[in-house]
Scaffold this motif. Sequence first.
Motif, PDB file in Angstrom:
ATOM      1  N   VAL A 265      23.360  22.039  42.338  1.00 42.85           N
ATOM      2  CA  VAL A 265      23.118  23.273  41.582  1.00 42.85           C
ATOM      3  C   VAL A 265      23.721  23.460  40.109  1.00 42.85           C
ATOM      4  O   VAL A 265      23.028  23.642  39.310  1.00 42.85           O
ATOM      5  N   ALA A 266      25.034  23.087  40.081  1.00 44.50           N
ATOM      6  CA  ALA A 266      25.772  23.172  38.885  1.00 44.50           C
ATOM      7  C   ALA A 266      24.969  22.053  37.929  1.00 44.50           C
ATOM      8  O   ALA A 266      24.945  22.507  36.672  1.00 44.50           O
ATOM      9  N   ARG A 267      24.731  21.026  38.351  1.00 44.51           N
ATOM     10  CA  ARG A 267      24.144  19.942  37.456  1.00 44.51           C
ATOM     11  C   ARG A 267      22.715  20.613  36.711  1.00 44.51           C
ATOM     12  O   ARG A 267      22.483  20.468  35.467  1.00 44.51           O
ATOM     13  N   LEU A 268      21.774  20.964  37.610  1.00 39.18           N
ATOM     14  CA  LEU A 268      20.786  21.501  37.087  1.00 39.18           C
ATOM     15  C   LEU A 268      20.777  22.601  36.342  1.00 39.18           C
ATOM     16  O   LEU A 268      20.041  23.004  35.230  1.00 39.18           O
ATOM     17  N   LEU A 269      21.726  23.477  36.720  1.00 37.15           N
ATOM     18  CA  LEU A 269      22.047  24.784  35.891  1.00 37.15           C
ATOM     19  C   LEU A 269      22.610  24.338  34.490  1.00 37.15           C
ATOM     20  O   LEU A 269      22.025  25.239  33.571  1.00 37.15           O
TER      21      LEU A 269
ATOM     22  N   GLY B  90      17.208  23.278  28.346  1.00 39.88           N
ATOM     23  CA  GLY B  90      15.907  24.123  28.394  1.00 39.88           C
ATOM     24  C   GLY B  90      14.976  23.314  29.558  1.00 39.88           C
ATOM     25  O   GLY B  90      13.960  23.646  29.507  1.00 39.88           O
ATOM     26  N   GLU B  91      15.620  22.291  30.161  1.00 41.84           N
ATOM     27  CA  GLU B  91      14.671  21.460  30.952  1.00 41.84           C
ATOM     28  C   GLU B  91      15.619  21.187  32.269  1.00 41.84           C
ATOM     29  O   GLU B  91      16.548  20.816  32.156  1.00 41.84           O
ATOM     30  N   ILE B  92      14.853  21.048  33.347  1.00 35.74           N
ATOM     31  CA  ILE B  92      15.126  20.717  34.383  1.00 35.74           C
ATOM     32  C   ILE B  92      14.671  19.359  34.687  1.00 35.74           C
ATOM     33  O   ILE B  92      13.244  19.250  35.055  1.00 35.74           O
ATOM     34  N   ALA B  93      15.412  18.207  34.897  1.00 39.09           N
ATOM     35  CA  ALA B  93      14.872  16.851  35.206  1.00 39.09           C
ATOM     36  C   ALA B  93      15.319  16.603  36.860  1.00 39.09           C
ATOM     37  O   ALA B  93      16.566  16.558  37.453  1.00 39.09           O
ATOM     38  N   LEU B  94      14.108  16.888  37.873  1.00 36.06           N
ATOM     39  CA  LEU B  94      14.434  17.056  39.081  1.00 36.06           C
ATOM     40  C   LEU B  94      14.347  15.671  40.000  1.00 36.06           C
ATOM     41  O   LEU B  94      13.181  15.265  40.105  1.00 36.06           O
ATOM     42  N   PRO B  95      15.471  15.285  40.671  1.00 32.28           N
ATOM     43  CA  PRO B  95      15.019  14.127  41.741  1.00 32.28           C
ATOM     44  C   PRO B  95      14.826  14.854  43.077  1.00 32.28           C
ATOM     45  O   PRO B  95      15.097  15.963  43.181  1.00 32.28           O
ATOM     46  N   ARG B  96      13.975  13.797  43.823  1.00 32.41           N
ATOM     47  CA  ARG B  96      13.837  14.258  45.381  1.00 32.41           C
ATOM     48  C   ARG B  96      13.477  15.656  45.384  1.00 32.41           C
ATOM     49  O   ARG B  96      14.126  16.413  46.174  1.00 32.41           O
TER      50      ARG B  96
ATOM     51  N   LEU C 110      14.887  24.968  44.870  1.00 26.15           N
ATOM     52  CA  LEU C 110      16.069  25.227  44.008  1.00 26.15           C
ATOM     53  C   LEU C 110      15.825  25.408  42.664  1.00 26.15           C
ATOM     54  O   LEU C 110      15.958  26.416  42.046  1.00 26.15           O
ATOM     55  N   ALA C 111      15.078  24.416  41.954  1.00 27.54           N
ATOM     56  CA  ALA C 111      14.575  24.469  40.594  1.00 27.54           C
ATOM     57  C   ALA C 111      13.821  25.632  40.315  1.00 27.54           C
ATOM     58  O   ALA C 111      13.720  26.163  39.115  1.00 27.54           O
ATOM     59  N   LEU C 112      12.886  26.089  40.962  1.00 27.85           N
ATOM     60  CA  LEU C 112      11.961  27.267  40.877  1.00 27.85           C
ATOM     61  C   LEU C 112      12.813  28.646  40.854  1.00 27.85           C
ATOM     62  O   LEU C 112      12.718  29.358  39.931  1.00 27.85           O
ATOM     63  N   ARG C 113      13.983  28.432  41.568  1.00 26.42           N
ATOM     64  CA  ARG C 113      14.904  29.492  41.599  1.00 26.42           C
ATOM     65  C   ARG C 113      15.811  29.706  40.049  1.00 26.42           C
ATOM     66  O   ARG C 113      16.036  30.675  39.766  1.00 26.42           O
TER      67      ARG C 113
ATOM     68  N   GLY D 183      11.860  30.426  30.933  1.00 23.31           N
ATOM     69  CA  GLY D 183      11.550  29.152  29.647  1.00 23.31           C
ATOM     70  C   GLY D 183      11.945  28.104  30.079  1.00 23.31           C
ATOM     71  O   GLY D 183      11.860  27.299  29.152  1.00 23.31           O
ATOM     72  N   THR D 184      12.867  27.699  31.009  1.00 22.02           N
ATOM     73  CA  THR D 184      13.120  26.471  31.637  1.00 22.02           C
ATOM     74  C   THR D 184      11.930  25.915  32.122  1.00 22.02           C
ATOM     75  O   THR D 184      11.315  26.206  32.756  1.00 22.02           O
ATOM     76  N   SER D 185      11.714  24.501  31.588  1.00 23.91           N
ATOM     77  CA  SER D 185      10.514  23.360  31.983  1.00 23.91           C
ATOM     78  C   SER D 185      11.347  22.724  32.948  1.00 23.91           C
ATOM     79  O   SER D 185      12.414  22.650  33.180  1.00 23.91           O
ATOM     80  N   LEU D 186      10.344  22.051  33.877  1.00 19.95           N
ATOM     81  CA  LEU D 186      10.572  21.360  34.913  1.00 19.95           C
ATOM     82  C   LEU D 186       9.886  20.015  34.889  1.00 19.95           C
ATOM     83  O   LEU D 186       8.677  19.936  34.792  1.00 19.95           O
ATOM     84  N   ARG D 187      10.719  19.178  35.245  1.00 20.93           N
ATOM     85  CA  ARG D 187      10.135  17.559  35.109  1.00 20.93           C
ATOM     86  C   ARG D 187      10.443  16.930  36.360  1.00 20.93           C
ATOM     87  O   ARG D 187      11.718  16.622  36.621  1.00 20.93           O
ATOM     88  N   ILE D 188       9.404  16.364  37.176  1.00 20.50           N
ATOM     89  CA  ILE D 188       9.968  15.764  38.578  1.00 20.50           C
ATOM     90  C   ILE D 188      10.233  14.181  38.369  1.00 20.50           C
ATOM     91  O   ILE D 188       9.590  13.715  37.682  1.00 20.50           O
ATOM     92  N   LEU D 189      11.290  13.844  38.520  1.00 16.44           N
ATOM     93  CA  LEU D 189      11.729  12.648  38.342  1.00 16.44           C
ATOM     94  C   LEU D 189      11.178  11.507  39.384  1.00 16.44           C
ATOM     95  O   LEU D 189      11.095  11.866  40.413  1.00 16.44           O
TER      96      LEU D 189
END
Length: 302
Positions: free
Chosen positions: A183-187, A194-200, A244-247, A254-260
């Motif tokens: 959570v802390a790393r994604l925040l 302005g982007e979340i690079a999301l694993p698993r 979690l990323a969607l929340r 305005g935060t974008s999301l990229r699945i790793l």
Amino acid sequence: MTQRPLAGQTILVTGAGGFLGRNIAAALLAAGADLYAIDRHFDKFVAPSLQTITADCRQMPPLRAQALVHAAFITDALDTPPESQLRANNETLSATLAYAQKQAIARVICLSSDALFQATSAMPISPDRPPNPQGAYGVAKAQMEATAATLRESGRDVLCARLGAIYGPHETMRPTRPRLSLVARLLHQASTSGEIALPRPQESREWTYAPDIGRALVALLAAEKLNHPLYQLASGDVLNNLELALRIQQALPGTSLRILADSEHSEPPVTRRGWLETARLRDDTGFCSWRRMDSATLRASL
């Protein structure tokens, strides 16, 4: 169940300068307790009715208190041999318990972790489930729970509070916490790039808001009588990484999301997929006021 007010009681918290310790201290102060905060290092940490004492748990000065919360622990560190981690954690625990006995501190609560399970199925985890730890941190927590149960059988008011994955205010890296929560790393990613690079994305965890851990500990400390050597403290809020990323996106528009892809990250897999069953805590203290992760708790965690 009989509750006694904490106002006027003095409580000692070890590891009070760390992430969870600071949240516990805040909850105890809000409940009216006087507080001794013990740690080897403090960042800026000022509050009324709070006395900070820079000390190792193995060399604490003589203090008068009604209760002690042992939150000082070293999590798994890749550059530290397992033997050193076990020795440091076990020596700290033994010294703290001996100190509490010498100072006639009535109740001691030691913080444990679901890291003492290698893996669980996606269902409630009973506090009676036998541990099967892997890694020095999990082994040390299993030893802590066994020690507390043994002391309780001999008449000592010692117990463990077992925690799962936690997020919340004041989470920063320090020598005893070398890795931040997901959570802390994604925040941090979302707020800085302005982007979340999301694993698993389908990997799931139960997330508990750290200030609620503090309030649950207040309930355990205020209970006139506790019937068990172990209580599990957790919200029941199970989320996969995508949820979690969607929340976080809702909290920080305005935060974008990229699945790793798996080849794009080194995030260790999470194998503990169950959630901690907390009926024992509710039955003995009445506490069941857990906050679900939302925009307010996430923004407070930045």
